[in-house]
Design an enzyme around this catalytic site. Structure first.
Site: not given
Length: 672
Positions: A115, A113
């Site tokens: 950050k 994902e």
């Protein structure tokens, strides 16, 4: 009235649907003007029939009165930070560490994902309704920002869909998109208001407004990425599937998420995001990689304040050359001695840098750094400048070797460096000015001396005004002196004095824990108390004697010995016992490994309210009989003792088929 109520509920449902399409799916079906018309229609009806207004209505995002201050929220499950890697080699090392721990030879399935560079928040939903929001804070305690979070359109006030748990804590990041940030700063310049340095600061400042009407005007966004508390429901067994479920409930999730089945896919995803970074429209500083399986996450567990099952793959930072003019040594709030390079000022990533961390003595040796050297500076993670290289060919003849101090530059206590540990630390934890606030906060905390009413802000004022230098000074405070602090009236001051007097009667284990000896948590303190029984015997114990205690190894033994031989610490402890009068009931000395009891060698969790024993008494008796008492239920738990009104821990024990007994059965077994 019934038809009006139905009309109002229909409007709310319609508005929630369009909020979901706009914020979560990024696929609006109606123009903004039509949404505004529907909202106005609902507002008009609610004004006519105020008895039909509900807290989760789309009209109720704004309306709370300004706050005088934020109240503190203690996270039931700590909000941990992530460890970082900064290059492919470091990531592959992380991947190998995980596989080695799991004894896996193949690559693992991970979820990647973005950050986000914003502010971590916790959203607590009960029966689908948002009831509380809090900042991450220090990971253990944050601030209640519910009124401000309610103003963010991307965050649903009510979850919708199926299988919503009775109680669930959603965790994610509030951030400010770049266009909104630029517009906010343009307006600030026009009006002469404060201009924010970057979107992260703008987001943080917006969430910490005491007046939610100000927050409501700020262009804030939100993505969720995880869960904390979970009660009365189930979630999928993989992280990726959980993200999909969150989206179904109306929570925004980034579309830049990928499941990877080998490390090369992770590295490719990382480089793809690096290339897309400038076009995303919001700031990120890396990619988060998480083991996808929740079962494997649980097996891997945590280390210090970070999970073993995740890492932040940070972007490379901009680098510049400059000269080291000097090296100074700073003492952190936990006693860590950190060398800091004083630099010829240089601009890195748009910021003037004049100081850079050197981390520790090993890093100085690795770099071969000397005062006067020309060095390469990098802003690691775009935040903390650090020295990453030395240009030895530019070294001047008058360069000087960096000498690491033997005594703390703040208090003069010995500096301790355990073999195998990189960080050197001041051993004067009870007297060191640099550690004072942190040491005192720990000393009075609930699990230590448990001084009711002695909060963080009071400690800060007491230290800043130099009323208190050691823990013993706390007990010499008078109500008159406390009344002079901010927000401290005569009654509150007397309550604190009374609480300090009450705290003088404690347990040996609590007192040991309160001293803040490095690596000595509650369980270790209880084991030490049960093993030695008396403070003098513990103070005179050598490393070999300490290593006989359950769960005490070589490193902890060294920390304990070094703490008690430090003269400054000895003075404070003597002051607390002899002058202040800290005392406890005699401890029955036990050797856990020699005990034959139903609890010997068992990992036990206490939950709920006990009536026949206090929790401290129960813990002490269990430890004395060879048990290891922990605070959370996991597959490693052998037994749960459930008192009255036991909650999530009991539910998890039942879910994992862990044996559960009540207080009566515990009392019976303690007597065997």
């Amino acid at each position: 009235m019934k038809s009006t109520a139905q009309q109002i509920e229909k409007l709310r449902t319609t508005l929630r649907h369009h909020e979901y399409l706009y914020h979560v799916m990024d696929a609006p079906e109606i123009p903004d003007a039509e949404y505004d018309r529907l909202m106005q229609e609902l507002q008009d009806l609610e004004e006519q029939y105020p008895e039909l207004i509900t807290s989760d209505s789309p009209t109720q995002r704004i309306g709370a009165a300004p706050l005088a201050a934020f109240e503190q929220v203690r996270h039931e499950i700590p909000m941990l930070s992530l460890d970082n890697v900064f290059d492919e080699e470091s990531y592959l090392a992380f991947d190998k560490r995980v596989r080695d721990r799991l004894k896996e030879t193949q690559d693992l399935v991970v979820c990647c994902e973005l950050k986000l560079d914003g502010l971590a928040v916790s959203l607590l939903y009960e029966n689908g309704e948002l009831v509380r929001a809090a900042t991450r804070g220090d990971g253990t305690t944050g601030e209640n920002i519910t009124s401000n979070i309610r103003t963010i359109g991307a965050i649903p006030l009510r979850l919708f869909g199926e299988n919503i748990p009775a109680r669930i804590e959603i965790r994610g990041e509030v951030f400010m998109p770049q266009k909104g940030f630029e517009k906010l700063n343009e307006e600030a310049r026009r009006t002469g208001a404060k201009v924010f340095a970057n979107p992260r600061n703008a987001a943080a400042g917006s969430l910490r407004q005491l007046d939610p009407r100000i927050t409501a005007k700020r262009p804030l966004a939100f993505f969720c990425y995880g869960v904390g508390i979970l009660e009365g429901g189930e979630l999928p067994a993989s992280h990726y599937e959980r993200l999909i479920q969150f989206k179904k409930w109306g929570l925004p999730v980034s579309d830049k998420v990928k499941v990877c089945t080998d490390s090369q896919q992770v590295i490719d995803f990382y480089h793809d995001i690096v290339n897309q970074r400038s076009a995303l429209g919001f700031d990120i500083d890396g990619v988060v990689v998480k083991i996808n399986s929740l079962e494997l996450q649980e097996i891997l567990g945590f280390v210090a304040r970070a999970p073993r099952w995740a890492t932040a793959f940070k972007f490379p930072a901009q680098e510049q050359m400059t000269i080291v003019r000097d090296v100074e040594f700073q003492v952190g709030r936990t006693g860590a001695i950190t060398p800091v390079a004083r630099l010829e000022p240089v601009q890195v990533s748009g910021v003037i840098v004049s100081n850079a961390t050197l981390h520790n003595a090993d890093e100085i040796e690795r770099l071969g750094l000397r005062i006067g050297d020309t060095v390469i500076i990098r802003r690691a993670g775009d935040v903390i400048p650090q020295v990453v290289g030395v240009l030895e060919e530019r070294r001047p003849q008058d360069s000087n070797v960096v000498v690491f101090p033997e005594h703390c530059p703040v208090c003069g206590a010995d500096i301790e460096r355990i073999e195998g540990e990189a960080v050197a630390r001041c051993t004067g934890g009870l007297v060191c000015g640099a550690q004072r606030k942190e040491a005192l906060r720990h000393f009075v905390s609930r699990r230590a001396m448990d001084v009711d009413g002695m909060g963080e802000k009071i400690i800060d004022q007491l230290v800043d005004k130099e009323y208190v230098k050691t823990p013993a000074d706390l007990f010499r405070l008078t109500a008159g002196k406390l009344t002079g602090l901010d927000r401290m009236g005569p009654k509150s001051a007397q309550n604190v004095v009374d609480a300090l007097e009450k705290a003088k009667k404690t347990t040996f284990a609590r007192f040991l824990y309160a001293l803040g000896i490095r690596e000595v948590g509650e369980a270790t303190a209880a084991n030490l108390a049960a093993h030695f029984g008396e403070l003098d015997k513990l103070r005179s114990a050598d490393e070999e004697a300490l290593k006989e205690v359950q769960d005490v190894g070589e490193v902890v033994a060294k920390h304990v010995v070094n703490f008690f031989i430090e003269p400054h610490n000895q003075t404070v402890i003597d002051d607390l016992i002899d002058d202040i009068g800290i005392n406890w009931e005699p401890v029955v000395v036990t050797r856990a490994e020699k005990i034959d009891s139903p609890f010997s060698g068992k990992t036990v969790v206490l939950t709920g309210s006990l009536h026949q024993l206090s929790r401290d008494e129960a813990k002490a008796k269990l430890v004395a009989l060879g048990a290891k008492v922990t605070g959370s239920v996991s597959k490693k738990t052998d037994l749960v003792i459930a008192g009255e009104a036991a909650g999530s821990k009991l539910a998890k024990a039942n879910e994992l088929n862990i044996p559960v007994i009540d207080e009566e059965e515990m009392i019976r077994l303690l007597g065997e």
